[in-house]
Design a protein around this motif. Sequence first.
Motif, PDB file in Angstrom:
ATOM      1  N   UNK A  22       0.858  -1.216   0.067  1.00  0.00           N
ATOM      2  CA  UNK A  22       0.110  -0.083   0.014  1.00  0.00           C
ATOM      3  C   UNK A  22       0.863   1.256   0.090  1.00  0.00           C
ATOM      4  N   UNK A  23       1.827   1.227   0.606  1.00  0.00           N
ATOM      5  CA  UNK A  23       2.862   2.333   0.782  1.00  0.00           C
ATOM      6  C   UNK A  23       3.467   2.629  -0.449  1.00  0.00           C
ATOM      7  N   UNK A  24       3.886   1.390  -1.002  1.00  0.00           N
ATOM      8  CA  UNK A  24       4.565   1.392  -2.345  1.00  0.00           C
ATOM      9  C   UNK A  24       3.887   2.423  -3.488  1.00  0.00           C
ATOM     10  N   UNK A  25       2.324   1.910  -3.570  1.00  0.00           N
ATOM     11  CA  UNK A  25       1.502   2.514  -4.618  1.00  0.00           C
ATOM     12  C   UNK A  25       1.519   4.043  -4.164  1.00  0.00           C
ATOM     13  N   UNK A  26       1.211   4.382  -2.947  1.00  0.00           N
ATOM     14  CA  UNK A  26       1.266   5.923  -2.664  1.00  0.00           C
ATOM     15  C   UNK A  26       2.496   6.752  -3.127  1.00  0.00           C
ATOM     16  N   UNK A  27       3.772   5.943  -2.957  1.00  0.00           N
ATOM     17  CA  UNK A  27       4.886   6.694  -3.137  1.00  0.00           C
ATOM     18  C   UNK A  27       5.218   6.518  -4.759  1.00  0.00           C
ATOM     19  N   UNK A  28       4.579   5.501  -5.414  1.00  0.00           N
ATOM     20  CA  UNK A  28       4.745   5.535  -6.907  1.00  0.00           C
ATOM     21  C   UNK A  28       4.326   6.768  -7.494  1.00  0.00           C
ATOM     22  N   UNK A  29       2.947   7.182  -6.891  1.00  0.00           N
ATOM     23  CA  UNK A  29       2.248   8.450  -7.336  1.00  0.00           C
ATOM     24  C   UNK A  29       2.881   9.511  -7.251  1.00  0.00           C
ATOM     25  N   UNK A  30       3.494   9.752  -5.748  1.00  0.00           N
ATOM     26  CA  UNK A  30       4.178  11.062  -5.336  1.00  0.00           C
ATOM     27  C   UNK A  30       5.252  11.119  -6.280  1.00  0.00           C
ATOM     28  N   UNK A  31       6.389   9.924  -6.491  1.00  0.00           N
ATOM     29  CA  UNK A  31       7.525  10.186  -7.089  1.00  0.00           C
ATOM     30  C   UNK A  31       7.247  10.614  -8.577  1.00  0.00           C
TER      31      UNK A  31
END
Length: 259
Positions: free
Chosen positions: A185-194
């Motif tokens: 879940x954290x990875x999906x969020x950070x994927x979008x932010x990055x």
Amino acid sequence: MRRVLLRVFFLLALPVLLVVVWWAASDGSTNVFWPPLRTILRTFPDVWTADRVRDDVLPSLLRLTAGYACAAAVGIALGTVIGSYRRVRAFCEPVLEFLRAVPPPVLVPVIMLFAGIGDTMKIAVIASGCVWPILLNTVEGVRAVDPVMAETAKSYGISGVARLRDVVLRSASPQIFAGLRQALSIGIILMVISEMFAASNGIGFTVVQFQRSFAIPDMWTGILVLGLLGFLLSMVFQVVERRVLGWYHGLRASTRRSP
């Protein structure tokens, strides 16, 4: 058959209800920022064509996979070492507590200084956030290995790689998978932010471009894509988890059935 139907019902009941509520609540909307759901769904196939999926969704998935895999490898390896040795754990704990308290999005400008603005930066951002739940859950899982089991393995001469694989990691695997689930879940969020920083493709980049050009229905379709992506990845994760931890779920089921 009845059990399967009940499972499908509980899986789909809430999403269907939310879609119905969204449809009813937005149906008469004239707000440009809150378009009716029917408008969003009508726009969806025009926006997310095969070319856009190839140019934006696929790169996002590749970055997420790379960052997530790096975080899993580092988190499990370091967590196993830290959890196995008390002195190492006491030495590393203050630094770990400091680093885990730093929100990963704050590190984006710092990572950009060292990794540039390409895919390496985005992968590093994803890995920097995903590693912590995996690392900490691995530490706790390794620490919780049954001492009786460890002593039994020792008495039978099981040591080295065999002990690590068959005793330590196998016993800690339920907790490790709990950390992997949180990290996804954290990875999906950070994927979008990055992808919102100096990117030229990706789902996050596309959503921001739609917002900046005031293509609001198109922007909402991007949000739907992210939700569907998260749902599909969660389903895949559950399949893998049940296959790998089949022994654990079987043990829990037999324990519940026993008087």
